[in-house]
Design a protein around this motif. Structure first.
Motif, mmCIF file in Angstrom:
data_model
loop_
_atom_site.group_PDB
_atom_site.id
_atom_site.type_symbol
_atom_site.label_atom_id
_atom_site.label_comp_id
_atom_site.label_asym_id
_atom_site.label_seq_id
_atom_site.Cartn_x
_atom_site.Cartn_y
_atom_site.Cartn_z
ATOM 1 N N ILE A 1 17.817 32.867 -18.454
ATOM 2 C CA ILE A 1 18.441 31.861 -17.594
ATOM 3 C C ILE A 1 18.544 30.595 -18.434
ATOM 4 O O ILE A 1 17.537 30.113 -18.967
ATOM 5 N N SER B 1 4.115 30.519 -12.626
ATOM 6 C CA SER B 1 4.128 31.645 -11.695
ATOM 7 C C SER B 1 5.436 31.738 -10.916
ATOM 8 O O SER B 1 5.631 32.667 -10.141
ATOM 9 N N ASP B 2 6.321 30.781 -11.120
ATOM 10 C CA ASP B 2 7.600 30.748 -10.413
ATOM 11 C C ASP B 2 8.649 31.535 -11.206
ATOM 12 O O ASP B 2 8.324 32.231 -12.166
ATOM 13 N N VAL B 3 9.897 31.381 -10.847
ATOM 14 C CA VAL B 3 11.001 32.078 -11.515
ATOM 15 C C VAL B 3 11.018 31.700 -12.994
ATOM 16 O O VAL B 3 10.893 30.530 -13.348
ATOM 17 N N SER B 4 11.178 32.718 -13.852
ATOM 18 C CA SER B 4 11.169 32.457 -15.300
ATOM 19 C C SER B 4 12.583 32.449 -15.880
ATOM 20 O O SER B 4 13.437 33.211 -15.445
ATOM 21 N N ASN B 5 12.781 31.550 -16.850
ATOM 22 C CA ASN B 5 14.020 31.558 -17.632
ATOM 23 C C ASN B 5 13.938 32.672 -18.669
ATOM 24 O O ASN B 5 14.928 33.314 -18.982
ATOM 25 N N CYS C 1 9.498 28.649 -17.999
ATOM 26 C CA CYS C 1 9.869 28.415 -16.599
ATOM 27 C C CYS C 1 10.204 26.937 -16.402
ATOM 28 O O CYS C 1 9.668 26.071 -17.091
ATOM 29 N N ARG D 1 6.757 33.174 -22.190
ATOM 30 C CA ARG D 1 7.301 32.930 -20.849
ATOM 31 C C ARG D 1 7.709 31.468 -20.781
ATOM 32 O O ARG D 1 6.952 30.584 -21.196
ATOM 33 N N SER E 1 14.313 39.314 -16.651
ATOM 34 C CA SER E 1 13.871 40.230 -15.598
ATOM 35 C C SER E 1 12.625 39.651 -14.930
ATOM 36 O O SER E 1 11.588 39.470 -15.581
ATOM 37 N N GLN E 2 12.726 39.359 -13.653
ATOM 38 C CA GLN E 2 11.614 38.751 -12.937
ATOM 39 C C GLN E 2 10.481 39.749 -12.675
ATOM 40 O O GLN E 2 9.403 39.370 -12.239
ATOM 41 N N SER E 3 10.716 41.031 -12.973
ATOM 42 C CA SER E 3 9.650 42.023 -12.825
ATOM 43 C C SER E 3 8.725 42.035 -14.041
ATOM 44 O O SER E 3 7.660 42.630 -14.013
ATOM 45 N N GLU F 1 6.375 39.893 -16.800
ATOM 46 C CA GLU F 1 5.636 38.632 -16.857
ATOM 47 C C GLU F 1 5.986 37.828 -18.100
ATOM 48 O O GLU F 1 6.120 36.609 -18.044
#
Length: 190
Positions: free
Chosen positions: A117, A87-91, A72, A70, A95-97, A99
Motif C-alpha cells: 500500500i 497491529s493495524d492495517v499494514s502497508n 504501518c 512490517r 496481504s493482511q493475513s 504479519e
C-alpha cells in the motif's frame, strides 16, 4: 573420555579422549537505523521526502537468520501507541493475513513500487523488523524496537527550500545568488 567396555565389564585398559569444540552462537543485537526514530517528538528531525524509502537495520552476524519487515501508518488520533499502529492495517506486507514480509538475510530493504500500500506525503509511519532462526528448540523470533518517520509534503519541502535559498542569499549575496540560481544560471532549477 571414551572407554571401550567388554561384555565381562572390563575396559581392557583402552581409554581415549575425544575433544570436539562446538561453537554456540545466539544473535542478540538488532537495531533499526533509518528512516525514523523512536520518539514522536523527533518527527521533524526524522522526516524524509521519498515515498520509496530504504529501510536499514543492524544486527549480529547471523548467516542463518531471516529478516522480515512490517510498515504501518501511524495516526495519533486513532493510535495511542506505536505498537497499536503496528497491529493495524499494514502497508507492508500487502496481504493482511501475513504479519511481516520476508526480506531474506539482508539488513536493507527498499519500499517496493508494487505489492504494497503506497506511502503518502504528509503522513506518519511506523516500522519494525523481525529476525528469526531455527534452533534445536524450535524457531526463535526477535523483534526490533519500533521506529516512526514522516514523509514530508511538497509544501513542507518548498518551505525548506525557501529557507535554504534565504541562507544562500545571505552567504553569497543576492547578485551572485541570481547569477547561479536565477534564470539562465548554471544552477537554475536546483
Amino acid at each position: 573420555v571414551l572407554k571401550r567396555v567388554y561384555e565381562n565389564g572390563s575396559t581392557g585398559g583402552i581409554e581415549a579422549e575425544l575433544h570436539k569444540e562446538i561453537e554456540m552462537y545466539f544473535p542478540i543485537y538488532l537495531e533499526l537505523v533509518n528512516p525514523g526514530g523512536s520518539s514522536l517528538a523527533d518527527t521533524s528531525e526524522n522526516s524524509i521526502f521519498t515515498t520509496y524509502p530504504v529501510f536499514q537495520w543492524e544486527s549480529d552476524y547471523c548467516p542463518i537468520c531471516v529478516y522480515s519487515i512490517r510498515v504501518c501508518e501511524f495516526n495519533p488520533v486513532i493510535h495511542s501507541s506505536f505498537s497499536e499502529a503496528m497491529s493495524d492495517v499494514s502497508n507492508i506486507p500487502l496481504s493482511q493475513s501475513e504479519e511481516y514480509l520476508n526480506v531474506g538475510n539482508s539488513t536493507t530493504f527498499q519500499f517496493p513500487v508494487t505489492d504494497a500500500i503506497d506511502l503518502e506525503s504528509g503522513k506518519l509511519y511506523v516500522w519494525q523488523v523481525r529476525r528469526n532462526f531455527e534452533t534445536s528448540l524450535g524457531t526463535n523470533d526477535t523483534f526490533s524496537n519500533i521506529f516512526l518517520f514522516k514523509i514530508k509534503s511538497v509544501e513542507e519541502g518548498a518551505e525548506i527550500l525557501s529557507s535554504i535559498s534565504d541562507v544562500l542569499v545571505e552567504l553569497i549575496g543576492e547578485t551572485q545568488y541570481n547569477q547561479y540560481f536565477g534564470s539562465g544560471g548554471e544552477l537554475s532549477g536546483f
